[in-house]
Every structure is written in C-alpha cells, then in structure tokens.
Design a protein around this motif. Structure first.
Motif, short mmCIF file in Angstrom:
data_model
loop_
_atom_site.label_atom_id
_atom_site.label_comp_id
_atom_site.label_asym_id
_atom_site.label_seq_id
_atom_site.Cartn_x
_atom_site.Cartn_y
_atom_site.Cartn_z
N MET A 34 0.84 -1.13 -0.07
CA MET A 34 0.15 -0.08 0.17
C MET A 34 0.82 1.15 -0.09
O MET A 34 0.59 2.22 -0.65
CB MET A 34 -0.94 -0.07 1.13
CG MET A 34 -2.02 -0.88 0.99
SD MET A 34 -2.86 -1.07 -0.45
CE MET A 34 -4.31 -1.89 0.08
N ASP A 35 1.92 1.23 0.85
CA ASP A 35 2.85 2.52 0.69
C ASP A 35 3.44 2.51 -0.67
O ASP A 35 3.62 4.02 -0.99
CB ASP A 35 4.12 2.10 1.64
CG ASP A 35 3.77 2.26 3.11
OD1 ASP A 35 2.56 2.83 3.42
OD2 ASP A 35 4.37 1.69 3.97
N ILE A 36 3.58 1.62 -1.39
CA ILE A 36 4.31 1.95 -2.81
C ILE A 36 3.03 2.24 -3.84
O ILE A 36 3.26 3.17 -4.59
CB ILE A 36 4.72 0.23 -3.27
CG1 ILE A 36 5.91 -0.05 -2.62
CG2 ILE A 36 4.91 0.53 -4.87
CD1 ILE A 36 6.50 -1.42 -2.64
N LEU A 37 1.88 1.97 -3.72
CA LEU A 37 0.80 1.92 -4.60
C LEU A 37 0.18 3.34 -4.18
O LEU A 37 -0.73 3.74 -5.04
CB LEU A 37 -0.31 1.01 -4.46
CG LEU A 37 0.18 -0.33 -5.13
CD1 LEU A 37 -0.82 -1.66 -4.91
CD2 LEU A 37 0.36 -0.15 -6.54
N LYS A 38 0.54 3.88 -2.97
CA LYS A 38 -0.19 5.30 -2.66
C LYS A 38 0.37 6.37 -3.72
O LYS A 38 -0.26 7.52 -3.97
CB LYS A 38 0.22 5.77 -1.29
CG LYS A 38 -0.50 5.03 -0.22
CD LYS A 38 0.02 5.31 1.19
CE LYS A 38 -0.78 4.69 2.22
NZ LYS A 38 -0.42 4.93 3.34
N ARG A 39 1.46 5.90 -4.35
CA ARG A 39 2.11 6.90 -5.47
C ARG A 39 1.41 6.66 -6.53
O ARG A 39 1.25 5.52 -7.09
CB ARG A 39 3.58 6.71 -5.54
CG ARG A 39 4.43 7.12 -4.10
CD ARG A 39 6.04 7.08 -4.39
NE ARG A 39 6.11 5.89 -5.01
CZ ARG A 39 6.97 4.57 -4.40
NH1 ARG A 39 7.14 4.81 -3.22
NH2 ARG A 39 6.96 3.67 -4.81
N PRO A 40 0.68 7.81 -7.28
CA PRO A 40 0.34 7.82 -8.50
C PRO A 40 1.18 7.20 -9.57
O PRO A 40 2.31 7.37 -9.68
CB PRO A 40 -0.42 8.92 -8.79
CG PRO A 40 -0.48 9.94 -7.67
CD PRO A 40 0.75 9.20 -7.02
N GLY A 65 -4.51 -4.16 -2.79
CA GLY A 65 -3.65 -3.67 -3.73
C GLY A 65 -4.25 -3.50 -5.05
O GLY A 65 -3.73 -2.27 -5.74
N GLN A 66 -4.95 -4.39 -5.82
CA GLN A 66 -5.30 -4.02 -7.11
C GLN A 66 -6.48 -2.82 -7.14
O GLN A 66 -6.27 -2.11 -8.18
CB GLN A 66 -6.23 -5.35 -7.50
CG GLN A 66 -6.75 -5.44 -8.81
CD GLN A 66 -5.68 -5.14 -9.99
OE1 GLN A 66 -4.52 -5.00 -9.74
NE2 GLN A 66 -6.26 -4.73 -11.30
N ARG A 67 -7.33 -2.91 -6.10
CA ARG A 67 -8.17 -1.62 -6.07
C ARG A 67 -7.53 -0.45 -5.90
O ARG A 67 -7.88 0.76 -6.45
CB ARG A 67 -9.16 -1.92 -4.90
CG ARG A 67 -10.31 -2.92 -5.23
CD ARG A 67 -11.25 -2.86 -4.19
NE ARG A 67 -10.95 -3.35 -2.83
CZ ARG A 67 -10.58 -4.55 -2.47
NH1 ARG A 67 -11.19 -5.55 -3.19
NH2 ARG A 67 -10.20 -4.69 -1.13
N LEU A 68 -6.52 -0.10 -4.98
CA LEU A 68 -5.76 1.02 -5.06
C LEU A 68 -5.00 1.39 -6.03
O LEU A 68 -4.91 2.36 -6.35
CB LEU A 68 -4.81 0.86 -3.63
CG LEU A 68 -3.92 2.09 -3.34
CD1 LEU A 68 -4.74 3.36 -3.13
CD2 LEU A 68 -2.91 1.73 -2.22
N SER A 69 -4.40 0.16 -6.77
CA SER A 69 -3.70 0.52 -8.02
C SER A 69 -4.53 1.34 -9.03
O SER A 69 -4.03 2.17 -9.65
CB SER A 69 -2.83 -0.48 -8.55
OG SER A 69 -4.01 -1.47 -9.05
N LYS A 70 -5.87 0.71 -9.05
CA LYS A 70 -6.67 1.43 -10.15
C LYS A 70 -6.96 2.69 -9.64
O LYS A 70 -7.39 3.55 -10.66
CB LYS A 70 -7.93 0.59 -10.11
CG LYS A 70 -7.59 -0.94 -10.83
CD LYS A 70 -9.22 -1.68 -11.21
CE LYS A 70 -8.92 -2.79 -12.06
NZ LYS A 70 -8.77 -2.60 -13.29
N MET A 71 -7.26 2.92 -8.55
CA MET A 71 -7.75 4.40 -7.98
C MET A 71 -6.69 5.31 -8.23
O MET A 71 -6.67 6.32 -8.75
CB MET A 71 -7.78 4.57 -6.47
CG MET A 71 -9.27 3.45 -6.17
SD MET A 71 -9.74 3.78 -4.39
CE MET A 71 -8.38 4.53 -3.55
N ASN A 72 -5.26 4.94 -8.09
CA ASN A 72 -4.20 5.68 -8.39
C ASN A 72 -3.80 5.68 -9.82
O ASN A 72 -2.43 5.98 -10.00
CB ASN A 72 -3.13 5.43 -7.34
CG ASN A 72 -3.34 6.07 -6.01
OD1 ASN A 72 -4.42 6.94 -5.80
ND2 ASN A 72 -2.91 5.43 -4.72
#
Length: 114
Positions: A34-40, A65-72
């Motif tokens: 999540m720390d990594i995927l917070k960066r767009p 992680g997949q959901r956060l990656s899509k959001m960013n």
C-alpha cells in the motif's frame, strides 16, 4: 521477508524465502504494498515465485492492492505465480482481476528488463 527494488516508477516486490501469503504474513506485505501504490502512476510487479499458498486473507490483501492501483492509475502485475496459488484465485473467481506477466525477463544489474 519481503524484498523491494525500485527502478524509477517501477517497483519489484518479492519474497526472500519460501512463504505463504496468509493471516500471519499478509499484514506486513499489505503495509509495504500500500505504501508503494499510494504514489500515482506506479508500476508494481509482485513476484510470487516463493509463495507456496495463499489463503483468504492473502487474496484479500492482493485485491486491496489491485483496487488501490486502479484508484491511483497505477498497475499491479503478478508473475511467477505457482499453480496452487492460481487455483486458489480461480476458486474464488479472482484470477480475472489481475494482470499476470508471462515469466518476465530476469532482473539484472538493477535494471528491469520487461
């Protein structure tokens, strides 16, 4: 336990030794992911070569992680997925949510050759 290599906007996460992605290990993995995927606009490759088994908690972690990656507007990619792990994903109908790399070229001299 988890190794992270960063190459500009591309990050590789891998496990240092044979591991299960389960209730005991998912929290640490999720925090780092999540720390990594917070960066767009981040490309995250998760090497599951040493992951022998994934339980419901591990699958939930990967889905988060997949959901956060899509959001960013990022990309979460899985590779070196063992048959047992893929079967677990298919059993829960989650295999269609992920991008699976076909045996990417090796990481060499800290350069990502995909």
């Amino acid at each position: 336990m988890i190794r992270v290599k960063v190459f500009k906007n591309t990050t590789l996460m891998s496990f240092e030794r044979k591991e299960n992605l389960d209730l005991n290990t998912s929290e640490a993995f999720k925090r780092q992911m999540m720390d990594i995927l917070k960066r767009p606009f981040t490309n995250l490759f998760v090497d599951l070569e040493k992951v022998e088994y994934v339980d419901a908690e591990g699958l939930s972690t990967l889905m988060a992680g997949q959901r956060l990656s899509k959001m960013n507007q990022s990309q979460l990619s899985l590779f070196n997925v063992k048959e047992e792990v893929l079967k677990s994903m298919k059993k829960h109908h989650l295999d269609t949510y992920f991008f699976f790399c076909d045996r990417p070229k090796p990481f060499s001299n800290d350069l990502l050759l995909v």
